[in-house]
Motif scaffolding. Structure first.
Motif, PDB file in Angstrom:
ATOM      1  N   PHE A 128       0.837  -1.206   0.000  1.00 48.61           N
ATOM      2  CA  PHE A 128       0.000   0.000   0.000  1.00 48.61           C
ATOM      3  C   PHE A 128       0.872   1.257   0.000  1.00 48.61           C
ATOM      4  CE2 PHE A 128      -1.751   3.191   3.076  1.00 48.61           C
ATOM      5  CZ  PHE A 128      -2.529   3.880   2.157  1.00 48.61           C
ATOM      6  N   GLU A 129       1.868   1.287   0.868  1.00 47.41           N
ATOM      7  CA  GLU A 129       2.740   2.463   0.965  1.00 47.41           C
ATOM      8  C   GLU A 129       3.489   2.737  -0.333  1.00 47.41           C
ATOM      9  OE1 GLU A 129       5.113   1.373   4.334  1.00 47.41           O
ATOM     10  OE2 GLU A 129       3.442   1.681   5.727  1.00 47.41           O
ATOM     11  N   SER A 130       3.888   1.694  -1.040  1.00 49.15           N
ATOM     12  CA  SER A 130       4.674   1.896  -2.257  1.00 49.15           C
ATOM     13  C   SER A 130       3.825   2.116  -3.511  1.00 49.15           C
ATOM     14  CB  SER A 130       5.636   0.727  -2.481  1.00 49.15           C
ATOM     15  OG  SER A 130       4.938  -0.453  -2.787  1.00 49.15           O
ATOM     16  N   THR A 131       2.596   1.616  -3.520  1.00 42.15           N
ATOM     17  CA  THR A 131       1.761   1.714  -4.726  1.00 42.15           C
ATOM     18  C   THR A 131       0.586   2.670  -4.575  1.00 42.15           C
ATOM     19  OG1 THR A 131       0.291  -0.088  -4.057  1.00 42.15           O
ATOM     20  CG2 THR A 131       2.274  -0.688  -5.348  1.00 42.15           C
ATOM     21  N   GLY A 132       0.143   2.893  -3.332  1.00 40.89           N
ATOM     22  CA  GLY A 132      -1.057   3.678  -3.114  1.00 40.89           C
ATOM     23  C   GLY A 132      -2.329   2.879  -3.273  1.00 40.89           C
ATOM     24  N   HIS A 133      -2.223   1.570  -3.502  1.00 40.57           N
ATOM     25  CA  HIS A 133      -3.420   0.713  -3.600  1.00 40.57           C
ATOM     26  C   HIS A 133      -3.984   0.531  -2.191  1.00 40.57           C
ATOM     27  CE1 HIS A 133      -1.592  -1.314  -7.436  1.00 40.57           C
ATOM     28  NE2 HIS A 133      -1.978  -0.068  -7.661  1.00 40.57           N
ATOM     29  N   PRO A 134      -5.127   1.130  -1.886  1.00 44.91           N
ATOM     30  CA  PRO A 134      -5.579   1.212  -0.498  1.00 44.91           C
ATOM     31  C   PRO A 134      -6.404   0.047   0.038  1.00 44.91           C
ATOM     32  CG  PRO A 134      -7.027   2.491  -1.878  1.00 44.91           C
ATOM     33  CD  PRO A 134      -5.940   1.958  -2.773  1.00 44.91           C
ATOM     34  N   ILE A 135      -6.912  -0.819  -0.834  1.00 42.12           N
ATOM     35  CA  ILE A 135      -7.859  -1.851  -0.375  1.00 42.12           C
ATOM     36  C   ILE A 135      -7.225  -3.237  -0.482  1.00 42.12           C
ATOM     37  CG2 ILE A 135     -10.166  -2.837  -0.677  1.00 42.12           C
ATOM     38  CD1 ILE A 135     -10.644   0.046  -0.422  1.00 42.12           C
ATOM     39  N   ILE A 136      -7.334  -3.995   0.594  1.00 42.64           N
ATOM     40  CA  ILE A 136      -6.893  -5.389   0.584  1.00 42.64           C
ATOM     41  C   ILE A 136      -8.069  -6.272   0.977  1.00 42.64           C
ATOM     42  CG2 ILE A 136      -4.459  -4.959   1.063  1.00 42.64           C
ATOM     43  CD1 ILE A 136      -5.075  -5.675   4.038  1.00 42.64           C
ATOM     44  N   GLN A 137      -7.927  -7.542   0.633  1.00 45.37           N
ATOM     45  CA  GLN A 137      -8.879  -8.546   1.113  1.00 45.37           C
ATOM     46  C   GLN A 137      -8.072  -9.643   1.788  1.00 45.37           C
ATOM     47  OE1 GLN A 137     -11.092 -11.097  -1.644  1.00 45.37           O
ATOM     48  NE2 GLN A 137     -12.868 -10.978  -0.307  1.00 45.37           N
ATOM     49  N   SER A 138      -8.647 -10.231   2.812  1.00 48.51           N
ATOM     50  CA  SER A 138      -7.998 -11.381   3.428  1.00 48.51           C
ATOM     51  C   SER A 138      -7.808 -12.452   2.367  1.00 48.51           C
ATOM     52  CB  SER A 138      -8.858 -11.930   4.567  1.00 48.51           C
ATOM     53  OG  SER A 138      -8.272 -13.122   5.066  1.00 48.51           O
ATOM     54  N   PHE A 139      -6.665 -13.124   2.396  1.00 52.22           N
ATOM     55  CA  PHE A 139      -6.398 -14.231   1.476  1.00 52.22           C
ATOM     56  C   PHE A 139      -6.343 -15.536   2.265  1.00 52.22           C
ATOM     57  CE2 PHE A 139      -3.714 -16.263  -1.977  1.00 52.22           C
ATOM     58  CZ  PHE A 139      -4.668 -16.152  -2.968  1.00 52.22           C
ATOM     59  N   GLU A 140      -7.124 -15.571   3.344  1.00 50.36           N
ATOM     60  CA  GLU A 140      -7.235 -16.749   4.192  1.00 50.36           C
ATOM     61  C   GLU A 140      -8.514 -17.509   3.847  1.00 50.36           C
ATOM     62  OE1 GLU A 140      -4.891 -17.810   6.465  1.00 50.36           O
ATOM     63  OE2 GLU A 140      -3.733 -16.193   5.561  1.00 50.36           O
ATOM     64  N   PRO A 141      -8.466 -18.853   3.843  1.00 50.06           N
ATOM     65  CA  PRO A 141      -9.667 -19.630   3.535  1.00 50.06           C
ATOM     66  C   PRO A 141     -10.840 -19.258   4.434  1.00 50.06           C
ATOM     67  CG  PRO A 141      -7.739 -21.055   3.611  1.00 50.06           C
ATOM     68  CD  PRO A 141      -7.308 -19.701   4.120  1.00 50.06           C
ATOM     69  N   GLY A 142     -11.992 -19.049   3.824  1.00 45.68           N
ATOM     70  CA  GLY A 142     -13.214 -18.755   4.556  1.00 45.68           C
ATOM     71  C   GLY A 142     -13.389 -17.306   4.966  1.00 45.68           C
ATOM     72  N   GLU A 143     -12.418 -16.440   4.702  1.00 45.98           N
ATOM     73  CA  GLU A 143     -12.522 -15.031   5.069  1.00 45.98           C
ATOM     74  C   GLU A 143     -12.780 -14.189   3.823  1.00 45.98           C
ATOM     75  OE1 GLU A 143      -9.139 -13.784   7.379  1.00 45.98           O
ATOM     76  OE2 GLU A 143      -9.521 -15.268   8.932  1.00 45.98           O
ATOM     77  N   LYS A 144     -13.769 -13.322   3.878  1.00 45.52           N
ATOM     78  CA  LYS A 144     -14.153 -12.507   2.723  1.00 45.52           C
ATOM     79  C   LYS A 144     -13.994 -11.009   2.954  1.00 45.52           C
ATOM     80  CE  LYS A 144     -15.802 -15.972   0.280  1.00 45.52           C
ATOM     81  NZ  LYS A 144     -15.153 -16.425  -0.924  1.00 45.52           N
ATOM     82  N   TRP A 145     -13.561 -10.580   4.130  1.00 45.56           N
ATOM     83  CA  TRP A 145     -13.531  -9.160   4.469  1.00 45.56           C
ATOM     84  C   TRP A 145     -12.473  -8.382   3.689  1.00 45.56           C
ATOM     85  CZ3 TRP A 145      -8.828  -7.796   6.381  1.00 45.56           C
ATOM     86  CH2 TRP A 145      -8.073  -8.775   7.021  1.00 45.56           C
TER      87      TRP A 145
END
Length: 113
Positions: free
Chosen positions: A53-70
């Motif tokens: 995020f700090e290097s690209t400015g891409h502000p949104i992430i999603q969990s990449f854990e099984p069963g997590e959608k947040w």
């Protein structure tokens, strides 16, 4: 949140790209919703998800854990919902946490944030 999300961008791999390129390891994985970069969470020693995020400015992430959608927005520090991203939506179910198993030190709990 949807302005910075590309649901067609595939994940960059099954693990943190920077940790895999070096000798690192991670606790949990996070996926950039804009470009698909997979990085390690802020509990991990190197915190590559936040660094992306700090290097690209891409502000949104999603969990990449099984069963997590947040989703998480670094700017607002808010958790929320978002669209279905390109498959796969998590690392493999049989991948250990933390990982990679052959790199995780015995005292890993003492080393996390």
């Amino acid at each position: 949140m949807s302005d910075e999300i590309d649901p067609t961008a595939p994940p960059s791999g099954d693990g943190c790209q920077e940790c895999l390129a070096g000798d690192g390891w991670w606790v949990h994985l996070r996926r950039c919703a804009a470009c698909g970069h997979v990085g390690c969470c802020d509990s991990s020693p190197a915190q590559h998800g936040s660094r992306h995020f700090e290097s690209t400015g891409h502000p949104i992430i999603q969990s990449f854990e099984p069963g997590e959608k947040w989703f998480y927005d670094f700017r607002t520090k808010q958790v929320g919902q978002g669209p279905e991203l390109a498959a796969p939506t998590s690392h493999p179910q049989d991948q250990p946490v933390p990982a990679p198993a052959d790199r995780v030190p015995a005292n890993w709990r003492e080393l996390i944030h």
